[in-house]
Design an enzyme around this catalytic site. Structure first.
Site, PDB file in Angstrom:
ATOM      1  N   GLN A 481      -6.242  18.223 109.428  1.00 49.49           N
ATOM      2  CA  GLN A 481      -5.142  19.196 109.434  1.00 49.49           C
ATOM      3  C   GLN A 481      -5.520  20.480 108.729  1.00 49.49           C
ATOM      4  O   GLN A 481      -4.851  21.495 108.863  1.00 49.49           O
ATOM      5  CB  GLN A 481      -3.881  18.557 108.810  1.00 49.49           C
ATOM      6  CG  GLN A 481      -3.787  18.599 107.278  1.00 49.49           C
ATOM      7  CD  GLN A 481      -4.598  17.530 106.580  1.00 49.49           C
ATOM      8  OE1 GLN A 481      -5.697  17.207 106.967  1.00 49.49           O
ATOM      9  NE2 GLN A 481      -4.073  16.980 105.500  1.00 49.49           N
ATOM     10  N   GLY A 482      -6.588  20.454 107.927  1.00 50.46           N
ATOM     11  CA  GLY A 482      -7.044  21.693 107.308  1.00 50.46           C
ATOM     12  C   GLY A 482      -6.651  21.866 105.852  1.00 50.46           C
ATOM     13  O   GLY A 482      -6.647  22.986 105.342  1.00 50.46           O
ATOM     14  N   SER A 483      -6.335  20.772 105.163  1.00 45.04           N
ATOM     15  CA  SER A 483      -5.899  20.893 103.760  1.00 45.04           C
ATOM     16  C   SER A 483      -7.025  21.423 102.884  1.00 45.04           C
ATOM     17  O   SER A 483      -6.798  22.152 101.919  1.00 45.04           O
ATOM     18  CB  SER A 483      -5.393  19.555 103.241  1.00 45.04           C
ATOM     19  OG  SER A 483      -6.437  18.601 103.184  1.00 45.04           O
ATOM     20  N   ARG A 522       2.865  16.121 102.112  1.00 50.25           N
ATOM     21  CA  ARG A 522       2.786  16.404 100.688  1.00 50.25           C
ATOM     22  C   ARG A 522       1.537  17.168 100.260  1.00 50.25           C
ATOM     23  O   ARG A 522       1.482  17.669  99.143  1.00 50.25           O
ATOM     24  CB  ARG A 522       2.851  15.083  99.898  1.00 50.25           C
ATOM     25  CG  ARG A 522       1.648  14.171 100.080  1.00 50.25           C
ATOM     26  CD  ARG A 522       1.845  12.841  99.376  1.00 50.25           C
ATOM     27  NE  ARG A 522       1.711  12.907  97.940  1.00 50.25           N
ATOM     28  CZ  ARG A 522       0.548  12.960  97.292  1.00 50.25           C
ATOM     29  NH1 ARG A 522      -0.580  12.973  97.956  1.00 50.25           N
ATOM     30  NH2 ARG A 522       0.515  12.997  95.989  1.00 50.25           N
ATOM     31  N   ALA A 720       5.056  27.651  98.917  1.00 48.89           N
ATOM     32  CA  ALA A 720       4.905  26.874 100.155  1.00 48.89           C
ATOM     33  C   ALA A 720       5.534  25.487 100.070  1.00 48.89           C
ATOM     34  O   ALA A 720       5.661  24.907  98.995  1.00 48.89           O
ATOM     35  CB  ALA A 720       3.419  26.734 100.485  1.00 48.89           C
ATOM     36  N   GLU A 725       4.526  17.346 109.338  1.00 53.41           N
ATOM     37  CA  GLU A 725       5.284  16.471 110.244  1.00 53.41           C
ATOM     38  C   GLU A 725       6.380  17.215 110.996  1.00 53.41           C
ATOM     39  O   GLU A 725       6.762  16.839 112.104  1.00 53.41           O
ATOM     40  CB  GLU A 725       5.917  15.330 109.443  1.00 53.41           C
ATOM     41  CG  GLU A 725       4.892  14.417 108.808  1.00 53.41           C
ATOM     42  CD  GLU A 725       5.538  13.448 107.842  1.00 53.41           C
ATOM     43  OE1 GLU A 725       5.826  12.334 108.264  1.00 53.41           O
ATOM     44  OE2 GLU A 725       5.744  13.814 106.666  1.00 53.41           O
TER      45      GLU A 725
END
Lengths: 773, 157
Positions: A481-483, A522, A720, A725
Site C-alpha cells: 500500500q506504500g506505508s 492504522r 492525517a 479500507e
C-alpha cells in the site's frame, strides 16, 4: 504536533520508494527465491465437508522418489489455535470443511510432493453436514463441535436507547433482509511461506504475515517454541488486503515439515488452492429494521446479523465489532440495537478483508437511508445531510469524532457528479429499455487503528549516520500500500532532508520494534505518529547541538535542505551547517554521541467495555460515493458510467499514493457489487479459478473521480487519518441505490450480475419474462 | 527421463541455448533456468497475465507457451525492458504514475503495455485498456496503469 508552514514532502506526489525495483522485475517475492537445501511442501486436504477420519494411509506416499517426510496429525503435537481455538495444523479425527488439512509432504520437487499427496489414502465416515447458518441454529441440527451443541460459538449484543419505544413512535419504518455472500481476496501473489531451522534450533520464517509480532507469538505456541526463538522476515508481499491477518494451518505445517525433514521447507499455494483454502470475506445475513420521524430524522435501527462461521474460526467471526460501529454511529441515531449470532457450518471459513464487515453493514444501512428518504419525501442527499455526524460528536457507542468531514463529503460528491441535476433530469426518459440512475452512499470506518489488544501502538528507532543518511526502523509492515514511502516522507519533512536520504527498514522482527500490524487503517496514523515522534526528537537534538556549537538561540534555528538553517531575528534564513557535518561533530568529539532516537506511539483510543462502548479509535474516516449506472432492462446488465468519491482523509500525505488507494479500493468495491462471488454449494467451491471468478479488468473500470476532504485531525501526523479500507466500503450500497433509481427495483443480495438483476426486474414486472433462458 | 530438445533463442538481447523437455513451459524455463523471476506464475491457466512475455514483439502467456516454441525467436521479459541506464521510459512511467502497488502483476502488465505501444505508438485510451484486458491487478484498479501507458506514449519513445 507542530506543523511547518510550507511543506516539501507532505502532500507531494511521491512515487513509492520500492516501485523502481518492482518495475524492473528485480524484486523477489516468496516464490522467487530459494533457500539452500530447500524442500517443497504440499498439503493433502479433505475430500469431504464433514466426516470422521477412519484412517490415513501414507505408505505409498512415502515411497515416492524424492519424498523426505509425510506428516499427519499423529506425527505432531497438534496444538489448537485461532480466535475460537478450534483450528489445528492437521485434522486427525474429524474434517469439518473442504479445505481441512489431513497430511503434508516435503519433497525435493513440487511434482514429487504433489504425487505423494495424491497417493495418500483416506477412509472417511460421512457425518451429517450443515451448509446454511439458519439451519445450524435450528433445534436438533447436527452438531459440528461437541463443545458447542447449539453450533453458536459467538454472539454479540450491543444497544443504546430504547428501540422498541422508538419503533412504535416512528413515522416511517422499513424492514429488509440482506444477504451477502463469499468473495475472495484474489491477491496476485498466492499464500506462501519458507520455514528454516538453523543448527542452533532457531526458526526463521519468510512469511507474508501482516502482523509479524502477533504471528510470532501465535506460531511459538502452536509449534512449541519460545517466541524469541522465532525470527519473522517479511519479503515483498504480492497483495494482502486483510488475508494475512491471521495464522493459517499451512504455516505451522511448514514448520512441522522443516523440523521433521531437518531441511528448509517452502509452501506456495497454487491458484486453485488459494481459492479453496485461503480466507474469504465473511458472508452475512442482515435483518434490518430502521425508522425515522415525519421530518426524516432517524429514530432507530434494529439489526439482527447471522454469520456463517464455516467449519473453523478465523477473524471473519469478529466483524460485528466493526459492523456495529456503522449501525450505531454513521449517522445520529438515538436508538440502536444490534444482535449477532455466529453459527458453525461445514462451509469454508472467512477471515478479515479490507473493510472488515463494513461493506456488508453499509450495504444494508445505506439502502435503508434511501428507503426512508423516499417514504419521507426527501431527496437521499438531504436525508443524509439532515442526519450526518458533525465534528465534536460523541455517539451512542462512545465513538468520539474529533474531526468529521461527512457533510463536506456529501456536498462534494453530489456537486461533482451533478447529482441533483441528473436526478431531476432522468425523470423524462420513460419507454427506453436502458435506464439511467444515480445513487449515493456514505461510510464511516476507524481511521487510526482499533484498540482490540492491550496496546495499539507502534515503535520506531531512528538514526542519522555520519553521512547524513537517515534510517527509520519501524515496527509497521508495508503490504504494497506504500506505508514505507509515507513514513519516509514524514521523516524527511520533520528533519528537513531530501527523501533520498531516508531509508525505511520494516521487514525483520529481529531488528524492528513492536507493532500490532497492518489492520484497521492504522499504519499512516499510528506508525506515522511514531515515526514523527522519533524524527522530532532527532530534530531537537540536532538543533540543540547546533545552538550550543554556534552559540545561537535555538529558536532561530531550523532544518531544511539537509542542513541547519539560521534565521536571525531581522534577516533571511541562511545555511549554517550541513546535517551530516553536525552529526560527525557529535560523533567524533568529546561528546562521542551517535544520533539515535526511539519512540513508541500509543494512540489515545480505549479498549471497549463488555457492552462494546468506548472510543475504539483515535480518529475516524468518512466518505461518500455517488455512482451513475445504466441498466439494460432486457438483459439485467448494470453498467457503471462513473464514480464520484469524496473522502475525509484528514490530510493528504502522498497525493499519488492516496489516489492509488482510492482507485484500487473503489474497483474492489465495484467487483463486490457487480461481478465477484466465490460460489460455494454444499460446502464445495465451484469456481476456484480466475476464468470462473470474475475480477474486473481494465476495460471494465469506469471513470473514478475523487476529492479529498482535509479535516486535519489534530491527533494525526500532519493531520492525517487512515484511508486504506475506506474506499471499498460504500460502493455496493451506492450501486444498489443507483439501480433502484434507474429501475424502481431494490436488490438486497450481491453481486448484481445480469442474471440476478434480470430475475429481479422480471419478479417486479419491470421486464416481461420471455422464458428464453 | 523425458527426451530433451535443444533450443537456441535470444533472451533479453542475449543468445542462449537450453535443453528442455517438450512439456516445459516457457515461464518455467526463464524463471528456473535463467533466474529471470520478474514474470510470475499467477494462475498457471493463462487467465491473469502475470506471466506475460514478449516473443518476437508479440505478447505470449509464459505459463501456457511451450519452451520449445522459443527456438529461433526473440524473448523479452520485464528485466529485458530495462536499458543500460536502468528503467525503460515505460517502466519509469509505471513508477511515476503510481501504477505499481504490491508489484506482483507489474512485470506482466509492463509486457502487455509494451505490446500495446509496439502495435500503437500513440494509442487511444481504449486501445490501452483493451491491450491490458488479459492482465489482472488487485491493487490499483488499473487507472494509474492506463495513465502510465499514456504517459509513456506521450514522451520518451
Amino acid at each position: 504536533m507542530s506543523q511547518q508552514a510550507s511543506m516539501r514532502w507532505i502532500g507531494a506526489r511521491v512515487p513509492k520508494l520500492d516501485a523502481p525495483w518492482k518495475a524492473s522485475g528485480e524484486v523477489r517475492y516468496l516464490p522467487d527465491f530459494v533457500v539452500g537445501g530447500m524442500l517443497h511442501g504440499k498439503i493433502r486436504r479433505s475430500d469431504r465437508v464433514h466426516a470422521r477420519v477412519k484412517s490415513i494411509d501414507t505408505s505409498a506416499a512415502k515411497k515416492v522418489p524424492g519424498v523426505h517426510v509425510v506428516l499427519t496429525a499423529k506425527d505432531v503435537e497438534n496444538v489448537a489455535f485461532g480466535h475460537g481455538k478450534d483450528n489445528t495444523p492437521f485434522k486427525g479425527d474429524v474434517v469439518r470443511c473442504i479445505r481441512d488439512e489431513l497430511a503434508a509432504v516435503a519433497a525435493d520437487t513440487e511434482e514429487a510432493a504433489e504425487e505423494a499427496c495424491r497417493l495418500i489414502r483416506v477412509e472417511y465416515e460421512d457425518l451429517p453436514a450443515l451448509f446454511d447458518p439458519r439451519a445450524a441454529l435450528e433445534r436438533g441440527a447436527p452438531v459440528i463441535y461437541p463443545e458447542w451443541p447449539d453450533n453458536k460459538p459467538f454472539t454479540y449484543r450491543y444497544a443504546h436507547g430504547d428501540v422498541k419505544k422508538a419503533a412504535a413512535e416512528s413515522a416511517h419504518v422499513v424492514e429488509d433482509e440482506f444477504d451477502l455472500t463469499w468473495v475472495s481476496h484474489c491477491c496476485m501473489g498466492t499464500s506462501a511461506i519458507i520455514a528454516a531451522f538453523d543448527t542452533g534450533g532457531r526458526l526463521t520464517l519468510n512469511s507474508l504475515t501482516q502482523v509479524p509480532f502477533l504471528y510470532r507469538r501465535d506460531m511459538a505456541a502452536i509449534v512449541g517454541m519460545k517466541p524469541e526463538d522465532i525470527r519473522v522476515i517479511q519479503p515483498t508481499i504480492g497483495g494482502a488486503f486483510g488475508s494475512k491477518l491471521d495464522i493459517y494451518p499451512f504455516e505451522p505445517i511448514a514448520v512441522h515439515l522443516a523440523r521433521a525433514a531437518r531441511r528448509p521447507v517452502r509452501i506456495v499455494f497454487s491458484r486453485q488452492e488459494e481459492f479453496l483454502a485461503s480466507p474469504t470475506r465473511q458472508p452475512a445475513i442482515i435483518k434490518l429494521k430502521s425508522g425515522c420521524d415525519a421530518r426524516g430524522r432517524f429514530t432507530f435501527r434494529d439489526a439482527y446479523v447471522l454469520l456463517d462461521n464455516g467449519g473453523h474460526t478465523s477473524w471473519g467471526a469478529t466483524i460485528p465489532f466493526v459492523m456495529m460501529q456503522t449501525f450505531s454511529s454513521l449517522y445520529r441515531v438515538p436508538h440502536v440495537r444490534f444482535l449477532t449470532d455466529v453459527a458453525y457450518t461445514n462451509n469454508p471459513y472467512s477471515g478479515s478483508f479490507r473493510g472488515y464487515g463494513n461493506l456488508q453493514a453499509t450495504f444494508a444501512i445505506e439502502q435503508h437511508v434511501d428507503r426512508l428518504a423516499e417514504k419521507t419525501g426527501l431527496d437521499p442527499l438531504k436525508m443524509r445531510l439532515l442526519n450526518a455526524q458533525e465534528p465534536g460528536e460523541e455517539t451512542g457507542q462512545g465513538l468520539k469524532f474529533v474531526s468529521c468531514g461527512l457533510r463536506d463529503c456529501l456536498d462534494s460528491a453530489a456537486k461533482r457528479s451533478r447529482y441533483e441535476e441528473k436526478r431531476a433530469a432522468k425523470k423524462g426518459e420513460s419507454g427506453r429499455r436502458v435506464k439511467r440512475g444515480l445513487g449515493m452512499a456514505s461510510m464511516l470506518h476507524v481511521g487510526g487503528g482499533a484498540k482490540i489488544y492491550r496496546s495499539d501502538g507502534c515503535g520506531s528507532v531512528l538514526s542519522i549516520d555520519d553521512f547524513g543518511k537517515v534510517t527509520l526502523v519501524t515496527g509497521s509492515t508495508d503490504i504494497g500500500q506504500g506505508s514505507e514511502t509515507v513514513l519516509a516522507q514524514i521523516v524527511a519533512e520533520v528533519l528537513g532532508v531530501h527523501l533520498d536520504r531516508v531509508k525505511v527498514v520494516n521487514s525483520d522482527t529481529d531488528v524492528k520494534p513492536w507493532d500490532v500490524g497492518v489492520h484497521a487503517s492504522r499504519t499512516s496514523y499510528v506508525a506515522g505518529n511514531s515515526a514523527m515522534m522519533a524524527a522530532t526528537q532527532a530534530r531537537e537534538k540536532l538543533l540543540k547541538a547546533a545552538a550550543e556549537q554556534h552559540r545561537l538561540p535555538v529558536e532561530e534555528l531550523s532544518l531544511a535542505d539537509n542542513a541547519v538553517m539560521h534565521t536571525p531575528k531581522s534577516g533571511v534564513a541562511k545555511k549554517l551547517e550541513p546535517i551530516d557535518r553536525l552529526v560527525r561533530s557529535l560523533h567524533f568529539s568529546d561528546r562521542a554521541e551517535l544520533l539515535i532516537t526511539q519512540a513508541y506511539f500509543e494512540p489515545g483510543s480505549v479498549k471497549q467495555d463488555k457492552e462494546f462502548r468506548g472510543n475504539v479509535s483515535p480518529t475516524y474516516a468518512f466518505g461518500t460515493h455517488v455512482v451513475e449506472v445504466e441498466v439494460e432492462l432486457d438483459t439485467g446488465l448494470v453498467k457503471v458510467l462513473g464514480v464520484w468519491a469524496a473522502h475525509d482523509v484528514g490530510k493528504v500525505l502522498n497525493a499519488l499514493g492516496i489516489e492509488g488507494q482510492i482507485e484500487g479500493g473503489v474497483v474492489m468495491g465495484l467487483g463486490y457489487a457487480l461481478t465477484e462471488q466465490l460460489k460455494i454449494e454444499r460446502g464445495k467451491v465451484l469456481n476456484p479459478a480466475f476464468r470462473d471468478y470474475h475480477l474486473l479488468t481494465a476495460p471494465e473500470v469506469p471513470p473514478i473521480d475523487c476529492d479529498y476532504i482535509e479535516t486535519e485531525d489534530p491527533t494525526g501526523p500532519f493531520g492525517a487519518k487512515g484511508v486504506g479500507e475506506a474506499p471499498a466500503i460504500c460502493v455496493a450500497a451506492a450501486i444498489a441505490n443507483a439501480v433502484y433509481d434507474a429501475t424502481g427495483v431494490r436488490f438486497t443480495a450481491l453481486p448484481l450480475t445480469p442474471e440476478r438483476v434480470l430475475d429481479g426486474l422480471i419478479a417486479a414486472g419491470v421486464t416481461k419474462d420471455v422464458g428464453a433462458r | 527421463m523425458q527426451p530433451q530438445v535443444e533450443i537456441r533463442f535470444t533472451l533479453n538481447h542475449r543468445v542462449v541455448t537450453a535443453a528442455v523437455p517438450p512439456t516445459m513451459a516457457l515461464l518455467e524455463l526463464v524463471r528456473d533456468r535463467f533466474q529471470l523471476t520478474g514474470a510470475k506464475l499467477g494462475c498457471g491457466e493463462g487467465e491473469c497475465g502475470a506471466c506475460a512475455l514478449l516473443m518476437d514483439g508479440e505478447p505470449v502467456l509464459g505459463c501456457l507457451t511451450p519452451a520449445v516454441d522459443a527456438d529461433g525467436r526473440e524473448v523479452l521479459t520485464a528485466e529485458g525492458l530495462c536499458g543500460a541506464k536502468g528503467l525503460s521510459p515505460l517502466q519509469q512511467a509505471f513508477v511515476n504514475e503510481g501504477a505499481v502497488q504490491c508489484g506482483y502483476c507489474t512485470p506482466g502488465m509492463e509486457i502487455a503495455a509494451e505490446a500495446v505501444l509496439l502495435e500503437h505508438p500513440t494509442p487511444t485510451v481504449e486501445e490501452i485498456r483493451r491491450g491490458l484486458e488479459g492482465n489482472l491487478c488487485r491493487c490499483t484498479g488499473y487507472v494509474a496503469i492506463v495513465e502510465a501507458v499514456q504517459a509513456a506514449a506521450g514522451g520518451g519513445r
